[in-house]
Design a protein around this motif. Structure first.
Motif, short mmCIF file in Angstrom:
data_model
loop_
_atom_site.label_atom_id
_atom_site.label_comp_id
_atom_site.label_asym_id
_atom_site.label_seq_id
_atom_site.Cartn_x
_atom_site.Cartn_y
_atom_site.Cartn_z
N PRO A 51 -28.71 -25.42 -77.50
CA PRO A 51 -28.81 -24.02 -77.67
C PRO A 51 -27.56 -23.38 -76.97
O PRO A 51 -27.25 -22.12 -77.25
CB PRO A 51 -30.05 -23.67 -77.47
N LEU A 52 -27.20 -23.53 -75.91
CA LEU A 52 -26.32 -23.09 -75.06
C LEU A 52 -24.82 -23.58 -75.49
O LEU A 52 -23.92 -23.07 -74.54
CB LEU A 52 -26.34 -23.40 -73.51
N LEU A 53 -24.58 -24.42 -76.24
CA LEU A 53 -23.33 -24.80 -76.59
C LEU A 53 -22.40 -23.79 -77.03
O LEU A 53 -20.96 -23.88 -76.97
CB LEU A 53 -23.46 -26.42 -77.59
N PHE A 54 -22.82 -22.92 -77.84
CA PHE A 54 -22.08 -21.82 -78.51
C PHE A 54 -21.20 -20.91 -77.39
O PHE A 54 -20.15 -20.78 -77.41
CB PHE A 54 -22.89 -20.96 -79.13
N GLU A 55 -21.97 -20.85 -76.18
CA GLU A 55 -21.44 -20.28 -75.08
C GLU A 55 -20.37 -20.78 -74.43
O GLU A 55 -19.69 -20.42 -73.57
CB GLU A 55 -22.55 -19.59 -74.28
N VAL A 56 -20.40 -22.15 -74.47
CA VAL A 56 -19.65 -23.23 -73.64
C VAL A 56 -18.37 -22.93 -74.61
O VAL A 56 -17.09 -23.07 -73.90
CB VAL A 56 -19.90 -24.55 -73.69
N PHE A 57 -18.27 -23.06 -75.88
CA PHE A 57 -17.14 -22.41 -76.70
C PHE A 57 -16.41 -21.37 -76.53
O PHE A 57 -15.14 -21.15 -76.10
CB PHE A 57 -17.54 -22.73 -78.05
N SER A 58 -17.20 -20.27 -76.16
CA SER A 58 -16.71 -18.95 -76.03
C SER A 58 -16.02 -18.82 -74.25
O SER A 58 -15.58 -18.00 -73.99
CB SER A 58 -17.52 -17.86 -76.44
N LEU A 135 -20.68 -31.79 -76.40
CA LEU A 135 -19.93 -30.78 -75.58
C LEU A 135 -18.48 -31.30 -75.83
O LEU A 135 -17.82 -30.18 -75.82
CB LEU A 135 -20.22 -31.58 -74.23
N ALA A 136 -18.12 -32.33 -76.17
CA ALA A 136 -16.64 -32.60 -76.68
C ALA A 136 -16.11 -31.62 -77.77
O ALA A 136 -15.09 -31.00 -77.84
CB ALA A 136 -16.39 -34.05 -76.98
N ASP A 137 -17.23 -31.67 -78.88
CA ASP A 137 -17.04 -30.79 -80.02
C ASP A 137 -16.62 -29.03 -79.61
O ASP A 137 -15.64 -28.71 -80.13
CB ASP A 137 -18.13 -30.63 -80.89
N ALA A 138 -17.42 -28.77 -78.68
CA ALA A 138 -17.07 -27.44 -78.15
C ALA A 138 -15.74 -27.16 -77.42
O ALA A 138 -15.07 -26.25 -77.70
CB ALA A 138 -18.39 -26.94 -77.23
N LEU A 139 -15.40 -28.06 -76.76
CA LEU A 139 -14.05 -28.27 -75.99
C LEU A 139 -13.03 -28.03 -77.10
O LEU A 139 -11.81 -27.30 -76.81
CB LEU A 139 -14.19 -29.03 -75.12
N LEU A 140 -13.06 -29.10 -77.88
CA LEU A 140 -11.95 -29.30 -78.89
C LEU A 140 -11.83 -27.94 -79.89
O LEU A 140 -10.61 -27.71 -80.00
CB LEU A 140 -12.19 -30.62 -79.71
N LEU A 141 -12.80 -27.55 -80.22
CA LEU A 141 -12.86 -26.25 -80.96
C LEU A 141 -12.35 -25.10 -80.16
O LEU A 141 -11.41 -24.34 -80.91
CB LEU A 141 -14.13 -26.19 -81.80
#
Length: 435
Positions: A51-58, A135-141
């Motif tokens: 649930p915190l993955l969105f905030e890693v993206f931003s 986690l890789a998805d969030a960083l790549l995006l």
């Protein structure tokens, strides 16, 4: 790596909430049993707080702060970092692969907690879309989105610029909506840093095949989410919209084709290929059908929970695949395995959902907690507090609170995280010079 005749092995596959917490509960139940070995196998050596993955993206959260090392969380469980390639139910062995090596791991009791993966079978060309699961998805995006703005800032062709600044999310479930909210808030914060871009040039599309977004939650909360997101600049939320196909840089609807350099697929999940290949009963979605105790009827030594299992409640309906359920399932499953060793009958899993929460970005959220609907800043605060307390270890919690505090005070960071090595960069530059 065979199971010893004098030492029984409980093998857990998967390092998500279900797998890690099953191991934690088993440690407590078997702490005085020297004849039992607990082994957990995971592709990654950390527990990801999804649930915190969105905030890693931003960039609100540091990459490491939404995860916790499994070895630090478990005490006596033997941890193996490897990918699961297959399961031989007859021989009771699991085939593993890691760092170029292949091995077999025997078991006496097997717990399947392998989670799921993005469903790419629904829409032709889904391989051309981003996913948002790891986690890789969030960083790549994140890198990709920032790079679109960098390119658009110097682009002179209006059509090409429009394509660069069009962001589409396919799937209006909870994940798609939360990502849409975080994405719009993120670009609100960083667009002013690009002098040749106007915020009104940025387009966001959220495409949902059913009549409303977030069909899994309360209709009034879904309506609130649609209303809040619909007011964001450039937001276009479309329901009853079926995506026919995806191609590089565009996707096809029944009556039009839309060009977009960023297409994200959030149209549900399916169990892992390992689970799909097992010769056991499954439901229409591919989940392993287990009884109320989470035990496989055709293979009594096999148990399943979380995203890869279909666990029926007292009403005959399967429980939703949520983190709160996986945490409670893990506790009951561990007790049931201990009961098998102590010759006690396993007990069924019975649980009333506490509720569901979601974030919309810009300090807004929604939720239904014990039947009470909350929204706005209050829901945002409750959601953050809940997930903060779910993170193991006060060290991680303190880091998260510091990240959140800085995010409230300063503009989002637009530094990309380079994922390429120096050798790869030199090869790209050499290839470019040759062309």
């Amino acid at each position: 790596m065979d199971a010893s005749a004098s030492k029984k092995r409980i093998l857990i596959l998967g390092g998500g909430f279900g797998g890690v917490y099953t191991a934690r509960h088993l440690e407590r139940l078997f702490k005085r049993r020297l004849d039992v070995e607990i082994v957990l196998v995971s592709r990654d050596n950390f527990l990801l707080m999804t649930p915190l993955l969105f905030e890693v993206f931003s960039g609100t959260l540091d990459v490491r702060h939404c995860s916790f090392p499994i070895r630090a969380f478990l005490r006596t469980t033997r941890f193996v970092e490897a990918a699961v390639r297959g399961i031989d139910l007859e021989r009771r062995v699991v085939h593993l692969a890691g760092r170029g090596e292949r091995r077999e791991l025997a078991y006496d009791q097997l717990v399947l907690a392998l989670g799921g993966m993005t469903n790419r079978a629904m829409i032709p060309g889904s391989e051309h879309a981003f996913t948002f699961k790891t986690l890789a998805d969030a960083l790549l995006l994140r890198n990709h989105v920032i790079e679109r703005l960098e390119r658009a800032d110097v682009e002179t062709d209006p059509q090409r610029k429009r394509r660069l600044l069009t962001f589409a999310i396919i799937g209006g479930g909870l994940v798609g909506v939360e990502l849409f909210g975080e994405l719009t808030a993120f670009l609100d914060g960083i667009t002013p840093l690009y002098k040749h871009l106007k915020r009104d040039e940025v387009r966001f599309l959220l495409l949902q095949g059913t009549e409303r977004i977030m069909p899994e939650i309360n209709p009034k909360l879904a309506e609130y989410g649609a209303r809040v997101l619909g007011k964001r600049r450039g937001a276009d939320i479309r329901t009853n919209t079926i995506v026919r196909a995806i191609e590089p840089g565009k996707f096809h609807l029944p009556e039009e084709t839309i060009e977009a350099d960023t297409i994200i697929l959030a149209a549900g999940i399916v169990p892992s290929p390992v689970v799909a290949s097992l010769p056991v009963e499954k439901d229409k979605r591919g989940h392993i059908v287990v009884d109320g105790t989470m035990r496989c009827q055709s293979q009594p030594e096999v148990w399943a929970l979380g995203d890869c299992a279909s666990i029926l409640g007292p009403d005959g309906k399967p429980y939703p695949n949520l983190a709160q359920h996986a945490l409670r399932e893990a506790k009951v499953l561990a007790r049931n395995i201990a009961g098998v060793f102590n010759r006690r009958p396993p007990q069924p899993f019975v649980y009333d959902t506490l509720g569901m929460m979601g974030s919309l970005g810009h300090s807004k959220a929604f939720g239904q907690l014990l039947g009470v609907r909350v929204r706005g800043v209050l829901a945002w605060f409750v959601r953050r507090t809940y997930y903060l307390l779910q993170m193991p270890g006060w060290g991680r919690r303190l880091r998260i609170m510091i990240d959140w505090t800085f995010a409230l005070l300063f503009r989002p960071d637009i530094a990309k995280i380079s994922l390429g090595s120096e050798s790869a960069s030199l090869l790209r530059e050499t290839a470019g010079d040759a062309l």
